[in-house]
Design a protein around this motif. Structure first.
Motif, PDB file in Angstrom:
ATOM      1  N   THR A 302      31.870  43.926  36.266  1.00 21.58           N
ATOM      2  CA  THR A 302      32.986  44.596  35.590  1.00 21.58           C
ATOM      3  C   THR A 302      34.187  43.663  35.484  1.00 21.58           C
ATOM      4  OG1 THR A 302      32.229  46.665  36.567  1.00 21.58           O
ATOM      5  CG2 THR A 302      34.452  46.647  35.633  1.00 21.58           C
ATOM      6  N   LEU A 306      36.000  42.212  32.141  1.00 30.59           N
ATOM      7  CA  LEU A 306      37.431  42.398  31.844  1.00 30.59           C
ATOM      8  C   LEU A 306      38.136  41.075  31.559  1.00 30.59           C
ATOM      9  CD1 LEU A 306      38.520  45.043  34.536  1.00 30.59           C
ATOM     10  CD2 LEU A 306      37.946  45.411  32.135  1.00 30.59           C
ATOM     11  N   GLY A 307      37.467  39.962  31.871  1.00 30.62           N
ATOM     12  CA  GLY A 307      38.064  38.669  31.550  1.00 30.62           C
ATOM     13  C   GLY A 307      38.334  37.788  32.761  1.00 30.62           C
TER      14      GLY A 307
ATOM     15  N   THR B  47      22.769  48.980  24.223  1.00 30.58           N
ATOM     16  CA  THR B  47      23.642  48.282  25.177  1.00 30.58           C
ATOM     17  C   THR B  47      23.674  46.781  24.876  1.00 30.58           C
ATOM     18  OG1 THR B  47      23.242  49.927  26.891  1.00 30.58           O
ATOM     19  CG2 THR B  47      23.997  47.774  27.624  1.00 30.58           C
ATOM     20  N   THR B  48      22.511  46.249  24.572  1.00 24.61           N
ATOM     21  CA  THR B  48      22.431  44.821  24.260  1.00 24.61           C
ATOM     22  C   THR B  48      23.323  44.479  23.067  1.00 24.61           C
ATOM     23  OG1 THR B  48      20.178  44.811  25.103  1.00 24.61           O
ATOM     24  CG2 THR B  48      20.839  42.942  23.727  1.00 24.61           C
ATOM     25  N   ASN B  51      26.927  44.573  24.117  1.00 24.25           N
ATOM     26  CA  ASN B  51      27.249  43.396  24.933  1.00 24.25           C
ATOM     27  C   ASN B  51      27.495  42.165  24.070  1.00 24.25           C
ATOM     28  OD1 ASN B  51      26.980  44.898  27.225  1.00 24.25           O
ATOM     29  ND2 ASN B  51      24.907  44.179  27.733  1.00 24.25           N
ATOM     30  N   ILE B  56      29.924  39.454  26.109  1.00 23.41           N
ATOM     31  CA  ILE B  56      29.437  39.181  27.468  1.00 23.41           C
ATOM     32  C   ILE B  56      27.982  38.723  27.425  1.00 23.41           C
ATOM     33  CG2 ILE B  56      31.064  40.659  28.730  1.00 23.41           C
ATOM     34  CD1 ILE B  56      28.931  42.792  28.912  1.00 23.41           C
ATOM     35  N   ALA B  80      35.970  34.446  28.099  1.00 26.83           N
ATOM     36  CA  ALA B  80      36.617  35.279  29.116  1.00 26.83           C
ATOM     37  C   ALA B  80      38.034  35.634  28.672  1.00 26.83           C
ATOM     38  CB  ALA B  80      36.648  34.542  30.457  1.00 26.83           C
ATOM     39  N   ARG B  83      37.869  38.048  25.660  1.00 28.95           N
ATOM     40  CA  ARG B  83      37.565  39.427  26.076  1.00 28.95           C
ATOM     41  C   ARG B  83      38.801  40.118  26.624  1.00 28.95           C
ATOM     42  NH1 ARG B  83      32.872  37.217  28.381  1.00 28.95           N
ATOM     43  NH2 ARG B  83      33.811  37.260  30.458  1.00 28.95           N
ATOM     44  N   ALA B  84      39.532  39.375  27.480  1.00 23.11           N
ATOM     45  CA  ALA B  84      40.705  39.983  28.111  1.00 23.11           C
ATOM     46  C   ALA B  84      41.702  40.461  27.063  1.00 23.11           C
ATOM     47  CB  ALA B  84      41.359  38.980  29.058  1.00 23.11           C
ATOM     48  N   PHE B  89      36.698  47.876  27.612  1.00 27.55           N
ATOM     49  CA  PHE B  89      35.382  48.390  28.023  1.00 27.55           C
ATOM     50  C   PHE B  89      35.489  49.785  28.637  1.00 27.55           C
ATOM     51  CE2 PHE B  89      34.277  43.885  28.158  1.00 27.55           C
ATOM     52  CZ  PHE B  89      32.972  43.895  27.667  1.00 27.55           C
ATOM     53  N   PHE B  91      32.685  52.257  30.551  1.00 25.68           N
ATOM     54  CA  PHE B  91      31.292  52.272  30.999  1.00 25.68           C
ATOM     55  C   PHE B  91      30.827  53.694  31.315  1.00 25.68           C
ATOM     56  CE2 PHE B  91      33.302  48.311  32.338  1.00 25.68           C
ATOM     57  CZ  PHE B  91      32.433  47.344  31.853  1.00 25.68           C
ATOM     58  N   PHE B  93      29.365  54.735  34.008  1.00 25.55           N
ATOM     59  CA  PHE B  93      29.706  55.129  35.386  1.00 25.55           C
ATOM     60  C   PHE B  93      31.112  54.656  35.769  1.00 25.55           C
ATOM     61  CE2 PHE B  93      25.063  54.852  35.168  1.00 25.55           C
ATOM     62  CZ  PHE B  93      24.740  56.161  35.475  1.00 25.55           C
ATOM     63  N   ASN B  95      32.907  52.436  36.442  1.00 22.48           N
ATOM     64  CA  ASN B  95      33.112  51.093  37.004  1.00 22.48           C
ATOM     65  C   ASN B  95      34.549  50.828  37.458  1.00 22.48           C
ATOM     66  OD1 ASN B  95      30.531  51.021  36.081  1.00 22.48           O
ATOM     67  ND2 ASN B  95      30.648  48.926  35.331  1.00 22.48           N
ATOM     68  N   LEU B  97      37.212  50.058  40.487  1.00 23.21           N
ATOM     69  CA  LEU B  97      37.093  49.426  41.798  1.00 23.21           C
ATOM     70  C   LEU B  97      37.534  50.441  42.856  1.00 23.21           C
ATOM     71  CD1 LEU B  97      36.741  47.032  39.979  1.00 23.21           C
ATOM     72  CD2 LEU B  97      38.159  45.676  41.525  1.00 23.21           C
ATOM     73  N   LEU B 108      44.604  45.913  36.564  1.00 16.27           N
ATOM     74  CA  LEU B 108      43.715  44.743  36.699  1.00 16.27           C
ATOM     75  C   LEU B 108      43.700  43.802  35.486  1.00 16.27           C
ATOM     76  CD1 LEU B 108      40.370  45.752  38.487  1.00 16.27           C
ATOM     77  CD2 LEU B 108      41.981  43.954  39.136  1.00 16.27           C
ATOM     78  N   PRO B 109      43.410  44.305  34.270  1.00 17.56           N
ATOM     79  CA  PRO B 109      43.334  43.372  33.133  1.00 17.56           C
ATOM     80  C   PRO B 109      44.667  42.669  32.868  1.00 17.56           C
ATOM     81  CG  PRO B 109      42.536  45.554  32.523  1.00 17.56           C
ATOM     82  CD  PRO B 109      43.144  45.692  33.870  1.00 17.56           C
ATOM     83  N   ARG B 156      42.476  51.826  31.569  1.00 21.90           N
ATOM     84  CA  ARG B 156      42.277  50.403  31.849  1.00 21.90           C
ATOM     85  C   ARG B 156      41.834  49.658  30.580  1.00 21.90           C
ATOM     86  NH1 ARG B 156      37.678  48.931  36.129  1.00 21.90           N
ATOM     87  NH2 ARG B 156      36.396  49.669  34.407  1.00 21.90           N
TER      88      ARG B 156
END
Ligand code: ADP
Ligand code: MG
Lengths: 400, 222
Positions: A302, A306-307, B47-48, B51, B56, B80, B83-84, B89, B91, B93, B95, B97, B108-109, B156
């Motif tokens: 994850t 997120l980067g 999903t593929t 992604n 990713i 990376a 993406r940020a 994203f 998900f 479930f 995801n 933390l 976080l991001p 998020r």
């Protein structure tokens, strides 16, 4: 360096690391305990070696010189003949006492055996020094704390505090048997934590008679007129062919050398033992960190999605194991520092006599211990952190 | 103008030397502000595909352009960063933390951005307000319901104001009511904030919200 770069790539907050450790507190505590034990043993050993050195080095004083047989590592293995002593006593540049006599002391040293107070049936070696009135003046750090000085020409002795507290029958007015006679203890002295605290002193003439030492001494101690006169004294000394079997040392250096062998032995033995211990602790840390990585695989995926970069993940896990190591190291050090309040005694390899000393902490021991714990943290945490950083994002996310 | 452009994409996985084709020669475009639904049986490659668009994963063949950037040409470290800034994203479930609070999860991001602490707080508070959880900022994920957790995850996803939102079965783990709330929220983000959304779903109600539905079957668009 490693740490500085780590902080740079530390995009994940420290609280993330600490809370993860708190979440699995049982394994955290176990891992930290292992690391703390290693650091405890490591720093205790260094403290012991340092304590011995400190005790022995404090025994010597800057102004004094010691004369011994060449290659003798201690007074016990040294012998100086009467005619040599006479020559030495007549050498120039020796300081004068208040009475105007040269401050030089011809001494003998013998080892006797007495039972410990604590260990049932155990005997320990004690160094007995036959001393002169100049010899006493040469050790100003030695102070009578109870009773009086022995009378010259009598079979009386005074004992150091460590002997008084550790050995049976070493109290004032008690008699100790050695050298074919009985010696009455008339005083107790305190030598300020130096090696003299573990000695017994009596009149040199009386002890020489009792031990059949006539015509020879173990060592000669003297004070030079000027501190910078050492080199000059040594060259005069070395020019005399009759003194060629002997050697002059500064008293400080003599005691330093005496402590070196013992301190080095303890250090090497201790470091070997702790390195073996540390393998266990590092494997423990490694297992903990591998488990942390596999429990948090999806989380890592994850974060990467997120980067966050691989290096951010690497640093987060490395910092986690560094944190374990640092906490373990600090606890180990804290426990070890309690040892400073304990005194132990050991046979001094140099003189074969009992030497009492305290564990002693120094800044360099603190630094070495922390470096050692960081190394353990790094070795334990590196491979798991690399595994975490190398996870493939898609696979990590799929492992839900 | 298409914000996402997928051209002749194929993706295979290899098990030993055996090629397992997952996506076969797929092409489509997503206009800006679109709400696209991807449907299809399990294992069809949804999903593929997500992604690949999200950067990713890399396609075996073909190109993907998102907001004029050819994602297939970026290296790992550029991806990376990309993406940020561009992908939000969501998900199945959530995801989140578990050791971080709702606020910290949403923040976080932003830790990857150059924003000051104060600016980050403003962004996080705004996002949490959009998803209606401004009063749960100090809660940890385990103190929240599934629906609330998914809303934190959406906060998020939008906190960086990404180019597209990518949601892989976002209601798959939720009860009916929570699922509806999440779908309404996504719809609101699409309508009010003009977010481009690509959602993978089995949920017919989700399909209703989407403007376009693409069906994937055995790695091919039907
Ligand atoms: N990393 C992988 N290695 C091998 N096979 C994979 C991998 N990822 C996906 N697959 C296979 O690709 C197919 C499509 O998977 P996926 O995209 O997850 O389908 P969906 O999301 O539509 O259920 C499945 O058959 C799956 O087993
Ligand atoms: Mg799927």
């Amino acid at each position: 360096m490693v740490f500085g770069r780590l902080v740079n790539v530390m995009k994940l907050p420290l609280k993330y690391t600490l809370r993860n450790m708190w979440t699995r507190r049982l394994t955290t505590v176990l891992t930290i305990t292992g690391l703390a034990l290693v650091i405890f043993v490591f720093s205790a050993v260094l403290m012991m070696a340092y304590g011995i050195q400190k005790t022995l080095v404090e025994t010597g004083s800057e102004d004094n010189i010691v004369i011994l047989r060449k290659a003798a590592t201690s007074e016990i293995t040294s012998i100086i003949m009467q005619d040599q002593a006479n020559i030495i006593n007549a050498l120039p540049n020796i300081a004068k006492s208040i009475e105007g006599k040269p401050l030089i002391s011809n001494e003998i040293v013998v080892i006797i055996n007495l039972p410990y107070i604590k260990k049932e049936g155990g005997f320990g070696n004690i160094l007995v020094r036959g001393i002169t009135s100049e010899g006493i003046q040469l050790r100003p750090q030695v102070k009578l704390v109870e009773g009086r000085l022995f009378q010259w020409g009598s079979r009386e002795i005074i004992v150091g505090m460590n002997i008084h507290t550790r050995f049976q029958g070493c109290n004032i007015d008690e008699k100790v048997k050695f050298g074919g006679d009985e010696w009455t203890i008339v005083g107790l002295f305190d030598a300020g934590g130096s090696g003299f605290d573990s000695e017994v002193w009596g009149d040199e003439v009386q002890l020489a008679q009792a031990f059949g030492y006539a015509g020879a001494y173990s060592s000669i101690i003297a004070k030079l007129e000027r501190r910078d006169g050492f080199d000059e004294f040594v060259s005069t000394f070395n020019k005399d062919l009759r003194l060629q079997t002997l050697e002059v040392k500064s008293e400080i250096k003599f005691y330093e050398e005496q402590s070196e062998v013992m301190a080095m032995f303890i250090r090497i033995l201790g470091i070997v033992v702790t390195i073996i211990f540390s393998l266990g602790a590092m494997i423990g840390a490694m297992i903990t960190m591998y488990a942390a990585v596999s429990n948090r695989t999806v989380e890592i995926g994850t974060l990467r999605a997120l980067g966050f970069r691989r290096r951010n993940i690497l640093s987060a896990f490395l910092i986690e194991s560094f944190a374990l190591a640092l906490i373990g190291g600090l606890i180990g050090l804290l426990l070890a520092s309690i040892l400073q309040f304990f005194q132990i005694s050991m046979t001094n390899f140099g003189s074969f006599a009992e030497l009492a000393f305290s564990f002693s902490l120094s800044p360099s021991i603190i630094i070495s211990s922390l470096i050692f714990s960081f190394i353990m943290g790094f070795i334990g945490g590196f491979l798991p952190a690399v595994r975490a950083a190398r996870l493939n994002i898609v696979n990590a996310l799929r492992s839900a | 103008m298409a914000i996402v452009s997928v051209k002749n994409i194929s993706k295979s996985y290899w098990r030993d030397s055996l090629e397992i084709p997952v996506l076969r020669n797929i092409s489509f475009e997503v206009p800006e502000g679109e709400f696209l639904g991807l449907m299809g049986p399990s294992g069809s490659g949804k999903t593929t595909l997500l992604n690949l668009i999200a950067g990713i994963d890399q396609p075996t063949r073909g190109t993907i352009t998102v907001a004029n950037t050819d994602v297939t040409r970026l290296n790992e470290s550029q991806l990376a960063k990309w993406r940020a800034q561009n992908i939000g994203f969501v998900f199945q479930f959530y995801n989140l933390l578990p050791v971080l609070t709702a606020f910290e999860n949403v923040e976080l991001p932003l830790l990857l951005s150059k924003l000051s602490k104060k600016e980050r707080r403003e962004h996080v508070e705004f996002s949490l307000k959009v998803v209606g959880l401004e009063d749960r900022m100090r809660h940890y994920p385990k103190q929240l319901s599934g629906g609330q957790e998914q809303r934190v995850a959406i906060a998020r996803a939008i906190v960086t104001d990404p180019t597209i939102l990518i949601a892989d079965e976002p209601t798959g783990d939720l009860d009916k009511t929570s699922a509806l709330e999440i779908l309404d929220l996504l719809e609101q983000l699409n309508k009010e904030f003009k977010k481009t959304i690509i959602i993978v779903t089995h949920d017919p109600r989700a399909a209703e919200k989407a403007h376009i539905i693409k069906q994937l079957d055995k790695g091919e668009l039907t």
